[in-house]
Design a protein around this motif. Structure first.
Motif, mmCIF file in Angstrom:
data_model
loop_
_atom_site.group_PDB
_atom_site.id
_atom_site.type_symbol
_atom_site.label_atom_id
_atom_site.label_comp_id
_atom_site.label_asym_id
_atom_site.label_seq_id
_atom_site.Cartn_x
_atom_site.Cartn_y
_atom_site.Cartn_z
ATOM 1 N N GLY A 92 0.781 -1.238 0.000
ATOM 2 C CA GLY A 92 0.000 0.000 0.000
ATOM 3 C C GLY A 92 0.806 1.278 0.000
ATOM 4 O O GLY A 92 0.243 2.365 0.144
ATOM 5 N N MET A 93 2.115 1.204 -0.176
ATOM 6 C CA MET A 93 2.949 2.400 -0.137
ATOM 7 C C MET A 93 3.254 2.933 -1.531
ATOM 8 O O MET A 93 3.266 2.177 -2.509
ATOM 9 N N LYS A 94 3.523 4.240 -1.613
ATOM 10 C CA LYS A 94 3.941 4.880 -2.863
ATOM 11 C C LYS A 94 5.463 4.820 -2.931
ATOM 12 O O LYS A 94 6.148 5.460 -2.121
ATOM 13 N N VAL A 95 5.974 4.061 -3.895
ATOM 14 C CA VAL A 95 7.416 3.767 -3.917
ATOM 15 C C VAL A 95 7.949 3.883 -5.344
ATOM 16 O O VAL A 95 7.253 3.579 -6.312
ATOM 17 N N ASP A 96 9.204 4.333 -5.452
ATOM 18 C CA ASP A 96 9.861 4.358 -6.754
ATOM 19 C C ASP A 96 11.346 4.100 -6.553
ATOM 20 O O ASP A 96 11.855 4.069 -5.427
ATOM 21 N N LYS A 97 12.035 3.912 -7.691
ATOM 22 C CA LYS A 97 13.475 3.654 -7.658
ATOM 23 C C LYS A 97 14.097 4.214 -8.929
ATOM 24 O O LYS A 97 13.393 4.675 -9.838
ATOM 25 N N ASP A 98 15.391 4.155 -8.998
ATOM 26 C CA ASP A 98 16.130 4.647 -10.170
ATOM 27 C C ASP A 98 16.072 3.640 -11.315
ATOM 28 O O ASP A 98 16.201 2.445 -11.108
ATOM 29 N N TYR A 99 15.864 4.135 -12.529
ATOM 30 C CA TYR A 99 15.871 3.281 -13.721
ATOM 31 C C TYR A 99 16.842 3.812 -14.777
ATOM 32 O O TYR A 99 16.758 3.432 -15.937
ATOM 33 N N GLN A 100 17.773 4.702 -14.350
ATOM 34 C CA GLN A 100 18.698 5.302 -15.317
ATOM 35 C C GLN A 100 20.158 5.104 -14.928
ATOM 36 O O GLN A 100 21.040 5.813 -15.421
ATOM 37 N N ASP A 101 20.411 4.153 -14.035
ATOM 38 C CA ASP A 101 21.769 3.795 -13.633
ATOM 39 C C ASP A 101 22.534 5.007 -13.088
ATOM 40 O O ASP A 101 23.712 5.225 -13.432
ATOM 41 N N LYS A 102 21.874 5.815 -12.258
ATOM 42 C CA LYS A 102 22.498 7.010 -11.692
ATOM 43 C C LYS A 102 23.415 6.642 -10.523
ATOM 44 O O LYS A 102 23.252 5.610 -9.880
ATOM 45 N N ALA A 138 15.297 11.483 -5.271
ATOM 46 C CA ALA A 138 14.405 11.266 -4.128
ATOM 47 C C ALA A 138 13.916 12.602 -3.566
ATOM 48 O O ALA A 138 12.754 12.743 -3.172
ATOM 49 N N ASP A 139 14.809 13.590 -3.537
ATOM 50 C CA ASP A 139 14.437 14.932 -3.066
ATOM 51 C C ASP A 139 13.385 15.558 -3.973
ATOM 52 O O ASP A 139 12.412 16.154 -3.505
ATOM 53 N N ARG A 140 13.619 15.463 -5.287
ATOM 54 C CA ARG A 140 12.675 16.060 -6.238
ATOM 55 C C ARG A 140 11.288 15.419 -6.115
ATOM 56 O O ARG A 140 10.272 16.079 -6.291
ATOM 57 N N LEU A 141 11.281 14.130 -5.823
ATOM 58 C CA LEU A 141 10.012 13.408 -5.694
ATOM 59 C C LEU A 141 9.426 13.519 -4.288
ATOM 60 O O LEU A 141 8.388 12.923 -3.995
ATOM 61 N N LYS A 142 10.099 14.303 -3.426
ATOM 62 C CA LYS A 142 9.638 14.552 -2.053
ATOM 63 C C LYS A 142 9.423 13.242 -1.279
ATOM 64 O O LYS A 142 8.426 13.071 -0.574
ATOM 65 N N ALA A 143 10.356 12.335 -1.440
ATOM 66 C CA ALA A 143 10.269 11.052 -0.734
ATOM 67 C C ALA A 143 10.440 11.273 0.767
ATOM 68 O O ALA A 143 11.340 12.001 1.201
ATOM 69 N N ARG A 144 9.590 10.636 1.562
ATOM 70 C CA ARG A 144 9.684 10.763 3.024
ATOM 71 C C ARG A 144 10.854 9.936 3.571
ATOM 72 O O ARG A 144 11.491 10.322 4.539
ATOM 73 N N PHE A 145 11.084 8.780 2.937
ATOM 74 C CA PHE A 145 12.177 7.907 3.367
ATOM 75 C C PHE A 145 12.975 7.454 2.145
ATOM 76 O O PHE A 145 12.408 7.185 1.095
ATOM 77 N N VAL A 146 14.295 7.386 2.318
ATOM 78 C CA VAL A 146 15.164 6.808 1.288
ATOM 79 C C VAL A 146 15.737 5.513 1.844
ATOM 80 O O VAL A 146 16.281 5.487 2.957
ATOM 81 N N LEU A 147 15.584 4.448 1.076
ATOM 82 C CA LEU A 147 16.081 3.137 1.495
ATOM 83 C C LEU A 147 17.334 2.839 0.675
ATOM 84 O O LEU A 147 17.279 2.835 -0.558
ATOM 85 N N VAL A 148 18.468 2.616 1.360
ATOM 86 C CA VAL A 148 19.750 2.422 0.670
ATOM 87 C C VAL A 148 20.164 0.966 0.776
ATOM 88 O O VAL A 148 20.257 0.397 1.871
ATOM 89 N N LEU A 149 20.424 0.376 -0.384
ATOM 90 C CA LEU A 149 20.814 -1.023 -0.438
ATOM 91 C C LEU A 149 22.093 -1.153 -1.255
ATOM 92 O O LEU A 149 22.124 -0.833 -2.436
ATOM 93 N N GLY A 150 23.171 -1.573 -0.568
ATOM 94 C CA GLY A 150 24.451 -1.779 -1.234
ATOM 95 C C GLY A 150 25.013 -3.146 -0.893
ATOM 96 O O GLY A 150 24.334 -3.974 -0.273
ATOM 97 N N GLU A 151 26.265 -3.383 -1.265
ATOM 98 C CA GLU A 151 26.881 -4.695 -1.033
ATOM 99 C C GLU A 151 26.929 -5.038 0.455
ATOM 100 O O GLU A 151 26.661 -6.165 0.856
ATOM 101 N N GLU A 152 27.314 -4.050 1.292
ATOM 102 C CA GLU A 152 27.432 -4.299 2.733
ATOM 103 C C GLU A 152 26.087 -4.656 3.338
ATOM 104 O O GLU A 152 25.972 -5.572 4.170
ATOM 105 N N GLU A 153 25.020 -3.928 2.924
ATOM 106 C CA GLU A 153 23.678 -4.192 3.461
ATOM 107 C C GLU A 153 23.207 -5.589 3.045
ATOM 108 O O GLU A 153 22.643 -6.338 3.871
ATOM 109 N N ILE A 154 23.465 -5.953 1.783
ATOM 110 C CA ILE A 154 23.037 -7.268 1.305
ATOM 111 C C ILE A 154 23.756 -8.373 2.081
ATOM 112 O O ILE A 154 23.149 -9.381 2.475
#
Length: 420
Positions: free
Chosen positions: A354-364, A373-389
């Motif tokens: 039920g959440m409004k969610v988006d992600k990058d699709y341009q390999d930024k 995320a700022d431009r889209l006024k996201a309330r939360f940013v979720l960061v997933l990298g090698e260490e998190e995985i």
């Protein structure tokens, strides 16, 4: 290529306003126990010739009419009432035990006229129809719904104007008085009014070209020709409006532009500074003979319609900002090929919860993803990298407070649902 003259594209950033207004109107209609009806965008031309009236500007000048491949004359609907009443008759809604039949509609209408601010060749109309009651109380109810459609969106500079067009006997007497009054000055009137004098003299009072003619100012008022029943009916409508706390002004020269009106007629106008020369926001009235004209049983009706375009113009004139929340709940920043794959799964889970969610699709890069995320006024940013995985975690940053914490992936959905 450009869109046809008199049409417009509603782009993201604007459509949200339309959606907000439309949902408000639907909710209000539901509270009044009106139910949505959806009719075709095009109908047989005869429907509007009979239902709207051959002498009206709509039928004579403004309809988009064409012949289809079956050699049938088809017209894009210029208004909603005739279509609703046709459907009411065709589907025998008059046989329902729940009467009156209370309907609302919202959708595009089409009129070929000179495009100007708030008046397009394709425009969106919201309207209600109450069929099956001749109680003055339902006249007041329809007027109340129309007024509250504007008030609930915050408009304050409103003026309600009402009049009575009387029953057939009253109108026939008034019709003859109008003919006697305008005949001596017939040659001074515009061509349309000269034609109306014989066919429907009441419509002369609605003429924009001759509005300043001296004969207009001294024309006999319908109120002077109301018989006892019509006069009593009008007094009861006003009494209901009074007890409901709805302010109004009686305008003896108010007539509606369609042939099917009788008894109660009304318009709602904007007094907002800078709204424009055409102040009318909406209008409506009673039409007790229309159902019979379209082949149904004797059934009284009353309704109104408003233009969504003009409603939005009025909101702008009064500097009313609609409380539209276009923020994203979450934006997922993925760093690395494995994270991108994992991010697709996370985005899917969050959306389905039920959440409004988006992600990058341009390999930024990471910084560019945060800017997105700022431009889209996201309330939360979720960061997933090698260490998190590697640790089965995901970093959750609150963009308002700046705080960040690591959350176990399996607990992410429940965690976010608890704080969003």
């Amino acid at each position: 290529m450009k869109g046809p003259r008199g049409t417009q594209d509603l782009l993201p950033g604007v459509t949200e306003k339309w959606q907000y207004v439309e949902e408000k109107l639907k909710d209000l209609s539901s509270r009044y126990n009106y139910h949505e009806i959806r009719t075709p965008i095009f109908e047989h031309t005869e429907l509007f010739q009979r239902g709207v009236g051959d002498t009206t500007d709509i039928v004579q000048k403004e309809m988009y009419t064409f012949t289809d491949k079956g050699d049938r004359s088809i017209t894009l609907r210029p208004e909603g009432t005739a279509s609703v009443v046709r459907s009411f008759v065709q589907h025998k809604l008059f046989g329902s035990p729940n009467q009156p039949t209370k309907l609302f509609y919202i959708g595009p209408m089409f009129r070929y006229e000179r495009p100007q601010q708030g008046r397009m060749r394709q425009f969106v109309q919201f309207g209600v129809e109450a069929l099956g009651s001749e109680d003055p109380a339902i006249d007041a109810e329809v007027i109340s719904l129309a007024m509250n459609a504007y008030k609930e969106l915050g408009l304050q500079s409103l003026k309600l104007v009402i009049n009575s067009l009387g029953d057939k006997e009253s109108r026939d007497n008034h019709r003859q008085a109008l003919i006697d009054h305008f005949t001596p000055v017939k040659e001074e009137l515009c061509g349309d009014c000269q034609s109306r004098l014989d066919k429907n003299p009441l419509r002369i009072l609605d003429c924009k070209k001759d509005r300043d003619h001296e004969a207009m100012q001294t024309a006999p008022s319908i109120l002077e020709y109301l018989n006892e029943y019509s006069s009593s009916y009008f007094e009861q409508v006003k009494a209901y409006l009074d007890v409901m706390g709805i302010s109004y002004v009686v305008d003896k020269n108010l007539v509606r532009g369609l042939d099917y009106y009788n008894h109660t007629a009304f318009e709602i106008m904007s007094d907002a500074e800078g709204f424009g020369a055409i102040t009318t926001l909406s209008g409506g009235g009673r039409y007790n003979g229309l159902v019979q004209d379209l082949g149904g049983p004797e059934t009284p009706g009353i309704g109104f319609a408003l233009s969504i375009e003009r409603l939005l113009m009025a909101l702008e004139a009064e500097n009313i900002e609609l409380p539209i929340d276009q923020r994203l709940d979450c934006y997922v920043v993925a760093l690395g090929d494995e994270a991108k794959i994992q991010a697709a799964s996370i985005v899917e889970q969050l959306r389905l919860s039920g959440m409004k969610v988006d992600k990058d699709y341009q390999d930024k890069k990471m910084k560019a993803q945060f800017k997105a995320a700022d431009r889209l006024k996201a309330r939360f940013v979720l960061v997933l990298g090698e260490e998190e995985i590697a640790n089965d975690l995901i970093a959750v940053k609150n963009m308002e407070s700046g705080e960040q914490e690591n959350i176990v992936l399996e607990q992410l959905v429940s965690y976010l649902k608890g704080i969003i």
